[in-house]
Design a protein around this motif. Structure first.
Motif, PDB file in Angstrom:
ATOM      1  N   GLY A  26      34.596   7.678  46.288  1.00  0.00           N
ATOM      2  CA  GLY A  26      33.296   7.958  45.705  1.00  0.00           C
ATOM      3  C   GLY A  26      33.386   8.499  44.295  1.00  0.00           C
ATOM      4  O   GLY A  26      32.547   8.192  43.437  1.00  0.00           O
ATOM      5  N   LEU A  27      34.419   9.304  44.031  1.00  0.00           N
ATOM      6  CA  LEU A  27      34.586   9.881  42.691  1.00  0.00           C
ATOM      7  C   LEU A  27      34.943   8.832  41.645  1.00  0.00           C
ATOM      8  O   LEU A  27      34.825   9.083  40.455  1.00  0.00           O
ATOM      9  N   ALA A  28      35.373   7.655  42.109  1.00  0.00           N
ATOM     10  CA  ALA A  28      35.618   6.560  41.168  1.00  0.00           C
ATOM     11  C   ALA A  28      34.317   5.886  40.751  1.00  0.00           C
ATOM     12  O   ALA A  28      34.298   5.113  39.786  1.00  0.00           O
ATOM     13  N   HIS A  29      33.221   6.197  41.460  1.00  0.00           N
ATOM     14  CA  HIS A  29      31.926   5.580  41.174  1.00  0.00           C
ATOM     15  C   HIS A  29      30.900   6.561  40.612  1.00  0.00           C
ATOM     16  O   HIS A  29      29.940   6.139  39.967  1.00  0.00           O
ATOM     17  N   ASP A 204      27.160   0.175  43.551  1.00  0.00           N
ATOM     18  CA  ASP A 204      27.627  -0.999  44.274  1.00  0.00           C
ATOM     19  C   ASP A 204      27.901  -0.623  45.727  1.00  0.00           C
ATOM     20  O   ASP A 204      27.691   0.525  46.144  1.00  0.00           O
ATOM     21  N   LEU A 205      28.374  -1.583  46.510  1.00  0.00           N
ATOM     22  CA  LEU A 205      28.559  -1.374  47.942  1.00  0.00           C
ATOM     23  C   LEU A 205      29.575  -0.273  48.251  1.00  0.00           C
ATOM     24  O   LEU A 205      29.298   0.585  49.104  1.00  0.00           O
ATOM     25  N   PRO A 206      30.758  -0.231  47.600  1.00  0.00           N
ATOM     26  CA  PRO A 206      31.684   0.872  47.883  1.00  0.00           C
ATOM     27  C   PRO A 206      31.081   2.242  47.561  1.00  0.00           C
ATOM     28  O   PRO A 206      31.304   3.203  48.299  1.00  0.00           O
ATOM     29  N   GLY A 207      30.315   2.332  46.474  1.00  0.00           N
ATOM     30  CA  GLY A 207      29.684   3.597  46.132  1.00  0.00           C
ATOM     31  C   GLY A 207      28.667   4.024  47.172  1.00  0.00           C
ATOM     32  O   GLY A 207      28.624   5.186  47.589  1.00  0.00           O
ATOM     33  N   VAL A 208      27.829   3.079  47.603  1.00  0.00           N
ATOM     34  CA  VAL A 208      26.845   3.369  48.644  1.00  0.00           C
ATOM     35  C   VAL A 208      27.548   3.756  49.941  1.00  0.00           C
ATOM     36  O   VAL A 208      27.153   4.703  50.637  1.00  0.00           O
ATOM     37  N   GLY A 209      28.602   3.014  50.269  1.00  0.00           N
ATOM     38  CA  GLY A 209      29.343   3.314  51.489  1.00  0.00           C
ATOM     39  C   GLY A 209      29.939   4.705  51.480  1.00  0.00           C
ATOM     40  O   GLY A 209      29.938   5.399  52.507  1.00  0.00           O
ATOM     41  N   ALA A 210      30.446   5.145  50.320  1.00  0.00           N
ATOM     42  CA  ALA A 210      31.017   6.486  50.222  1.00  0.00           C
ATOM     43  C   ALA A 210      29.950   7.551  50.455  1.00  0.00           C
ATOM     44  O   ALA A 210      30.181   8.531  51.172  1.00  0.00           O
TER      45      ALA A 210
END
Length: 317
Positions: A26-29, A204-210
């Motif tokens: 999440g911190l990457a987003h 994006d999807l990974p950010g939402v998922g986190a």
């Protein structure tokens, strides 16, 4: 515990351990304070409209929301963003058991037994070894931020004990609503409106998922499951499963993030886990002359010692 409940305790520990990897993703987003604010926003809404009125006075909700949301999680996210490894973060946070015992002694008059004092000394030795390792290989300032986050977790445990909520889930949801605005304000001040806007625009999807994982899985589901176990069993029965959190945290960080674990870090892990175990189990063990021990009778429900570290669970992250 029944096998199903043992499995649930292990599952919760695994989800909390893997959560440190998810935070790293999440911190990457998102910038850390914005990420933390979004986490509590999703944890509070829409649940705050479904749980009814607060079950405790507002002063406890405000105190816990600021200590846990801004103090513990804000500093944890900032520390990890500054370079603190996910696996090591999962380990260092467990020193909250030591801070909880010290604060409970200072403000609640809970005098630690000798076995617990020994446990605190061993855990602090583990923190010292971890600090030496991190100072040689990473940013020591980030390490210090996570250590202070563990201290705020101890404050949150003491506030929870003082509040004595009859409905822990209600208490958690309302407390989750408190840090949203302070965290957003701090994000705008230190991370900047432009940075926040770019992060939200590129969602994006990974950010939402986190966000979904840290808010719904590790906050709502894991807290509910842990509270259910604490209502059914002694804190001294449930709390030892918290020692699995850094095991899952360090192993998942090595597996998914490629984090290496040095010999010093393994030594720190052994000392910290042993120290936290002694500190936590000091509730149920009392040393006798010659090293023997006996079980302490179960305390009435709701009066278990804070040093078990079980009030807010081992890894509400």
């Amino acid at each position: 515990m029944r096998p199903a409940h043992t499995g649930l305790a292990v599952l919760v520990a695994a989800l909390w351990g893997v959560n440190f990897v998810v935070i790293d993703i999440g911190l990457a987003h998102f910038p850390p304070l914005l990420f933390c604010a979004l986490r509590f926003l999703l944890a509070a809404l829409p649940a705050v409209f479904l749980v009814g009125r607060p079950c405790v006075p507002w002063r406890w909700i405000l105190g816990l929301g600021l200590a846990l949301g801004v103090g513990k999680f804000g500093l944890l996210f900032v520390g990890m963003n500054a370079g603190m490894p996910a696996g090591l973060s999962s380990l260092v946070l467990q020193v909250q058991a030591v801070f909880t015992a010290l604060l409970a002694f200072a403000f609640l008059g809970e005098r630690p037994r000798p076995v617990r004092v020994v446990g605190m000394a061993v855990a602090l030795a583990g923190i010292g070894v971890a600090a030496v390792d991190e100072g040689a290989s990473g940013p020591l300032g980030a390490f210090a931020l996570v250590l202070v986050a563990a201290a705020f977790w101890g404050v949150a445990n003491v506030l929870t004990r003082k509040a004595a909520p009859e409905a822990p889930f209600n208490f958690m949801v309302w407390s989750s609503a408190v840090p949203v605005l302070p965290l957003l304000g701090l994000s705008l001040l230190f991370e900047g409106p432009a940075t926040d806007a770019r992060a939200l625009a590129s969602l994006d999807l990974p950010g939402v998922g986190a966000i979904v994982y840290v808010a719904l899985v590790t906050t709502l589901f894991c807290f509910s499951a842990w509270s259910r176990l604490l209502r059914r069993y002694d804190a001294s029965t449930v709390a030892p499963y918290s020692l699995l959190v850094p095991v899952f945290g360090m192993s998942s960080a090595a597996l998914f993030l490629g984090e290496s674990v040095s010999g010093l870090r393994w030594c720190a892990a052994a000392l910290l886990v042993a120290g936290v175990a002694l500190t936590s189990l000091g509730t149920s063990l009392r040393l006798r002359p010659g090293g023997a021990s006996r079980a302490v009778p179960r305390a009435p429900e709701g009066r278990a010692s804070l040093a078990s570290g079980a009030h807010w669970g081992p890894g509400k992250v």
